[in-house]
Design a protein around this motif. Structure first.
Motif, PDB file in Angstrom:
ATOM      1  N   ARG A 164       0.859  -1.193   0.000  1.00  0.00           N
ATOM      2  CA  ARG A 164       0.000   0.000   0.000  1.00  0.00           C
ATOM      3  C   ARG A 164       0.887   1.232   0.000  1.00  0.00           C
ATOM      4  NH1 ARG A 164      -5.242   0.133   1.068  1.00  0.00           N
ATOM      5  NH2 ARG A 164      -5.036   2.113   2.169  1.00  0.00           N
ATOM      6  N   SER A 202       2.590   4.855  -0.232  1.00  0.00           N
ATOM      7  CA  SER A 202       2.199   6.253   0.020  1.00  0.00           C
ATOM      8  C   SER A 202       2.797   7.114  -1.092  1.00  0.00           C
ATOM      9  CB  SER A 202       2.737   6.704   1.380  1.00  0.00           C
ATOM     10  OG  SER A 202       4.146   6.529   1.418  1.00  0.00           O
ATOM     11  N   ALA A 256      -5.308   5.754  -0.438  1.00  0.00           N
ATOM     12  CA  ALA A 256      -3.861   5.897  -0.250  1.00  0.00           C
ATOM     13  C   ALA A 256      -3.547   7.126   0.597  1.00  0.00           C
ATOM     14  CB  ALA A 256      -3.168   5.993  -1.605  1.00  0.00           C
ATOM     15  N   ASP A 257      -2.374   7.072   1.172  1.00  0.00           N
ATOM     16  CA  ASP A 257      -1.795   8.200   1.888  1.00  0.00           C
ATOM     17  C   ASP A 257      -1.176   9.108   0.825  1.00  0.00           C
ATOM     18  OD1 ASP A 257      -1.339   9.349   4.291  1.00  0.00           O
ATOM     19  OD2 ASP A 257       0.175   7.889   4.947  1.00  0.00           O
ATOM     20  N   VAL A 258      -1.654  10.355   0.707  1.00  0.00           N
ATOM     21  CA  VAL A 258      -1.171  11.225  -0.366  1.00  0.00           C
ATOM     22  C   VAL A 258      -0.814  12.591   0.178  1.00  0.00           C
ATOM     23  CG1 VAL A 258      -1.670  12.219  -2.650  1.00  0.00           C
ATOM     24  CG2 VAL A 258      -2.715  10.041  -1.996  1.00  0.00           C
ATOM     25  N   ARG A 259       0.397  13.059  -0.155  1.00  0.00           N
ATOM     26  CA  ARG A 259       0.801  14.433   0.165  1.00  0.00           C
ATOM     27  C   ARG A 259       0.949  15.196  -1.150  1.00  0.00           C
ATOM     28  NH1 ARG A 259       3.980  10.033   2.899  1.00  0.00           N
ATOM     29  NH2 ARG A 259       2.784   9.982   4.829  1.00  0.00           N
ATOM     30  N   LEU A 275      -6.202   9.381  -3.347  1.00  0.00           N
ATOM     31  CA  LEU A 275      -6.818   9.633  -2.025  1.00  0.00           C
ATOM     32  C   LEU A 275      -8.149   8.899  -1.912  1.00  0.00           C
ATOM     33  CD1 LEU A 275      -6.541  13.470  -1.168  1.00  0.00           C
ATOM     34  CD2 LEU A 275      -5.727  11.547   0.231  1.00  0.00           C
ATOM     35  N   THR A 308       3.795  11.149  -2.707  1.00  0.00           N
ATOM     36  CA  THR A 308       3.931  12.610  -2.711  1.00  0.00           C
ATOM     37  C   THR A 308       3.748  13.073  -4.149  1.00  0.00           C
ATOM     38  OG1 THR A 308       5.400  12.717  -0.816  1.00  0.00           O
ATOM     39  CG2 THR A 308       5.500  14.548  -2.355  1.00  0.00           C
ATOM     40  N   SER A 366       7.641   9.455   1.468  1.00  0.00           N
ATOM     41  CA  SER A 366       6.646   8.637   0.778  1.00  0.00           C
ATOM     42  C   SER A 366       7.345   7.537   0.004  1.00  0.00           C
ATOM     43  CB  SER A 366       5.838   9.487  -0.216  1.00  0.00           C
ATOM     44  OG  SER A 366       5.063  10.449   0.462  1.00  0.00           O
ATOM     45  N   ASP A 367       6.608   6.467  -0.280  1.00  0.00           N
ATOM     46  CA  ASP A 367       7.170   5.399  -1.099  1.00  0.00           C
ATOM     47  C   ASP A 367       7.330   5.851  -2.545  1.00  0.00           C
ATOM     48  OD1 ASP A 367       7.098   3.413   1.012  1.00  0.00           O
ATOM     49  OD2 ASP A 367       4.911   3.484   0.790  1.00  0.00           O
TER      50      ASP A 367
END
Lengths: 316, 316
Positions: A10, A12, A34-37, A30, A14, A78-79
């Motif tokens: 999973r 992440s 997912a984790d999104v910056r 999002l 940026t 982030s990944d």
């Protein structure tokens, strides 16, 4: 000699560049959980205050609050870093990426053009480089406000085949957000195929002040587009990426069936923004020249675009 | 097998097309004492009433009354018919010439482009065909009112070398009117040399919305002009008219020293008049193709011009 890919299930993200492209795909990731910056520049304050707004046939969304940063802020690791800036910003890309890239960071480049991934690989040997080609019709209509009109599919491929294993979790992350993503057999071929559309239709839209439907519907403009596509095909073949038989015909047929569409370069020109000439025209010309191929029709329109772009911004 | 040229020592002239070019040269021939008739269309009534007015560094003139005719009028026979229409009128040229051409009539073609004389020779085998290249900066500013700005020299050559003897009395008639005329060794070479200027600077002035000084002063536009000139040189050589060494450099140097100048195609475009694409671009492309040469940069700008010309006049 094999390299074991780091393949977070999973990942992440940026998103570097929260415009029509980055804002849209970031929103879909999002939505998919997912984790999104996001990294924004001119729209930062508005997005912080009002959130990121996407109007889309996939559903209208306002992400508020949203994790948005200035490029000098400390940003959680982030990944995946998604490069969604225009290539006209690439002179500062390495500087922007430096704090974001660590051992094993995945750089997913969504830009149009050629040789972006080579440059990333040279600048960031510790990163894993992927490229994506986006079929997206989306515009930024105001600060932090994006209107998605149509399409959205993404094709993904690794710059280095040993990283192919990284694609699957990314495809899943896009799919979770309603985006059809697929693995492509060759990044270079995908880049050249995209250029076969971008080189004629972006350039001619500026030079002839016309949208795709006007160009494809006029026999002379269509013949001109075909001449340019023919040179792209020749260059692609010389660079080891021959187009499949029937590709050009299909490309023109699809363009004919498209909704009337203002290519991004035409919008950039009308807004007096810098045109993406370097990566969309000069790099293909350079790569073809390295294989001993001249592309005189493409060189001709590239020079015209360079002249008009400079004057367009000088008289702003 | 020799052909004795009819060579009247004081030839009479009919000027077909009383515009910036025909009006100017006809006036100079009148000033030199020649018998000159003019054929006019849109300006006929004004010229009949007010005469033909030429403002020029050679002296301002108003020729009133002047022998001016409509194209359907019976017109006295002249030794020389000067073709001073734009090539965009060539679809009706044979019809206009038919009543003017008799056994031995001299047709002097002053148009820009290629293959005009071949077509005249085919349509009028009883005529003697000459060609002229004019270095003239002259504009029609109103009905029957021409402003001569600069230059004016004419180079003359026969289409068929056996007619070279016809040149001398014409050169004398021009000289009597203050026009420097000279015999050129080869009509085809002169046509190609003129195209080496016309093809880049006329086309680019329209496509880039720029005059000669802006084009020659910009490194990218100049490089583009050089690319186009290079293709003209290649085609000329393939057609048996190689340019002398240094010709291209001299051409660019002279253009750099010219007074800022709006090429006629740029003026035509701004006035929404038809552009001279057929004889200035398509015929050179066709002649080169017959010799197995593709001219991709020229073909690219020709197609752009065709598209813009059509739209320009459609939205009038």
């Amino acid at each position: 000699m094999t390299q074991t890919p780091v393949s977070p299930t999973r990942p992440s993200f940026t998103i570097l560049g929260t415009g029509a492209l980055g804002g849209f795909y970031g929103s879909r990731l999002l939505v998919g959980g997912a984790d999104v910056r996001f990294i924004a520049r001119s729209d930062l304050a508005v997005i912080r205050r009002d959130g990121l707004r996407i109007d889309s046939p996939l559903g209208d969304r306002v992400h508020c609050p949203v994790a948005v940063y200035a490029d000098r802020d400390p940003i959680p690791r982030s990944d995946v870093v998604v490069i969604a800036l225009k290539t006209t910003e690439n002179h500062r890309l390495a500087e922007l990426l430096r704090p974001l890239v660590h051992q094993g960071t995945i750089l997913l480049n969504l830009q149009n053009g050629l040789t972006m991934e080579e440059e990333l690989a040279a600048a960031f040997p510790m990163a894993r480089i992927l490229g994506g080609v986006c079929f997206l019709c989306s515009n930024k209509v105001g600060p932090g406000h994006i209107v998605h009109l149509d399409y959205g599919a993404v094709g993904l491929a690794p710059f280095d085949e040993r990283d192919r294993g990284l694609l699957e979790p990314l495809i899943a992350a896009f799919a979770a957000g309603g985006i059809k993503a697929e693995a492509l057999p060759s990044l270079q071929l995908a880049r050249w195929r995209k250029l076969a559309w971008n080189i004629p239709f972006n350039g001619l839209s500026v030079l002839l002040g016309a949208d795709t439907d006007e160009l494809i519907g006029d026999p002379v403009a269509r013949r001109l587009a075909e001449r340019l596509i023919g040179e792209v095909a020749e260059a692609a073949a010389a660079c080891g990426c021959p187009f499949a038989e029937g590709f050009v015909t299909t490309l023109l047929d699809q363009t004919e069936k498209m909704t009337p569409y203002a290519p991004s370069m035409h919008l950039d020109y009308l807004a007096k923004r810098a045109l993406e000439i370097e990566y969309m025209y000069r790099r293909p010309l350079r790569e073809a020249a390295r294989k001993g191929r001249e592309l005189p029709a493409i060189a001709t329109i590239a020079d015209q675009l360079t002249y008009l772009d400079r004057r367009n911004r000088a008289t702003d």
